[in-house]
Design a protein around this motif. Structure first.
Motif, PDB file in Angstrom:
ATOM      1  N   THR A  26      -5.024   6.148  -1.526  1.00  0.00           N
ATOM      2  CA  THR A  26      -4.106   5.014  -1.431  1.00  0.00           C
ATOM      3  C   THR A  26      -4.011   4.289  -2.771  1.00  0.00           C
ATOM      4  O   THR A  26      -5.021   4.127  -3.464  1.00  0.00           O
TER       5      THR A  26
ATOM      6  N   SER B 255       0.848  -1.189   0.000  1.00  0.00           N
ATOM      7  CA  SER B 255       0.000   0.000   0.000  1.00  0.00           C
ATOM      8  C   SER B 255       0.882   1.238   0.000  1.00  0.00           C
ATOM      9  O   SER B 255       1.989   1.224   0.546  1.00  0.00           O
ATOM     10  N   CYS B 256       0.382   2.290  -0.604  1.00  0.00           N
ATOM     11  CA  CYS B 256       1.071   3.571  -0.571  1.00  0.00           C
ATOM     12  C   CYS B 256       0.015   4.631  -0.290  1.00  0.00           C
ATOM     13  O   CYS B 256      -0.840   4.911  -1.138  1.00  0.00           O
ATOM     14  N   ALA B 257       0.062   5.178   0.901  1.00  0.00           N
ATOM     15  CA  ALA B 257      -0.900   6.187   1.325  1.00  0.00           C
ATOM     16  C   ALA B 257      -0.331   7.572   1.067  1.00  0.00           C
ATOM     17  O   ALA B 257       0.858   7.822   1.307  1.00  0.00           O
TER      18      ALA B 257
ATOM     19  N   LYS C 187      -9.621   6.934  -0.399  1.00  0.00           N
ATOM     20  CA  LYS C 187      -8.709   6.632   0.710  1.00  0.00           C
ATOM     21  C   LYS C 187      -7.297   7.167   0.461  1.00  0.00           C
ATOM     22  O   LYS C 187      -6.395   6.915   1.253  1.00  0.00           O
TER      23      LYS C 187
ATOM     24  N   TYR D  26      -2.443   0.620  -4.404  1.00  0.00           N
ATOM     25  CA  TYR D  26      -2.090  -0.729  -3.972  1.00  0.00           C
ATOM     26  C   TYR D  26      -1.320  -1.465  -5.067  1.00  0.00           C
ATOM     27  O   TYR D  26      -1.480  -1.188  -6.251  1.00  0.00           O
TER      28      TYR D  26
ATOM     29  N   ARG E 279      -6.078   1.703  -7.275  1.00  0.00           N
ATOM     30  CA  ARG E 279      -6.075   2.864  -6.402  1.00  0.00           C
ATOM     31  C   ARG E 279      -7.468   3.115  -5.859  1.00  0.00           C
ATOM     32  O   ARG E 279      -8.464   2.765  -6.499  1.00  0.00           O
TER      33      ARG E 279
END
Length: 122
Positions: free
Chosen positions: A77, A20-22, A75, A79, A71
């Motif tokens: 984020t 994940s990349c927030a 959120k 993925y 994506r």
């Protein structure tokens, strides 16, 4: 935009992992996003990219059919679902943002996150 990658770890060959990349900031949906990886002693390489809306994607040949990028703009984020992992997939994985899909693939990039380590054991 600040990017924070997570989800790396140790997995056996053939297994799966989701990264994940927030992102912080209200302009998340204004950027296309992507994942890159860098193995020890090797150059950083493109893995996958997704457009601002999520409707278009691009993958490196080495991960096609095994990895899926997606994506969630609600959120903030992005993925990377990784399946059928191989020892050759071991690397530090980074997320990046750029104004459109093709700039994610080829650069230049506007933002980079810190990496998350993925280790695939044989």
């Amino acid at each position: 935009v600040q990017l924070q990658a997570s989800g790396g770890g140790l997995v056996q060959a053939g297994g799966s992992l989701r990264l994940s990349c927030a992102a912080s900031g209200r302009t998340f949906s204004s950027y296309a996003l992507g994942w890159f990886r860098q193995a020890p002693g090797k150059e950083r390489e493109f893995v996958a990219a997704v457009s601002r809306s999520g409707s278009s994607t691009s993958y490196a040949d080495s991960v096609k059919g095994r990895f899926t990028i997606s994506r969630d703009n609600a959120k903030n984020t992005v993925y990377l679902q990784m399946s059928s992992l191989e020892p050759e997939d071991s690397a530090v994985y980074y997320c990046a943002a750029a104004l459109n899909l093709w700039r994610v693939v080829a650069g230049p990039h506007d933002y980079w996150g810190q990496g998350t380590l993925v280790t695939v054991s044989s």
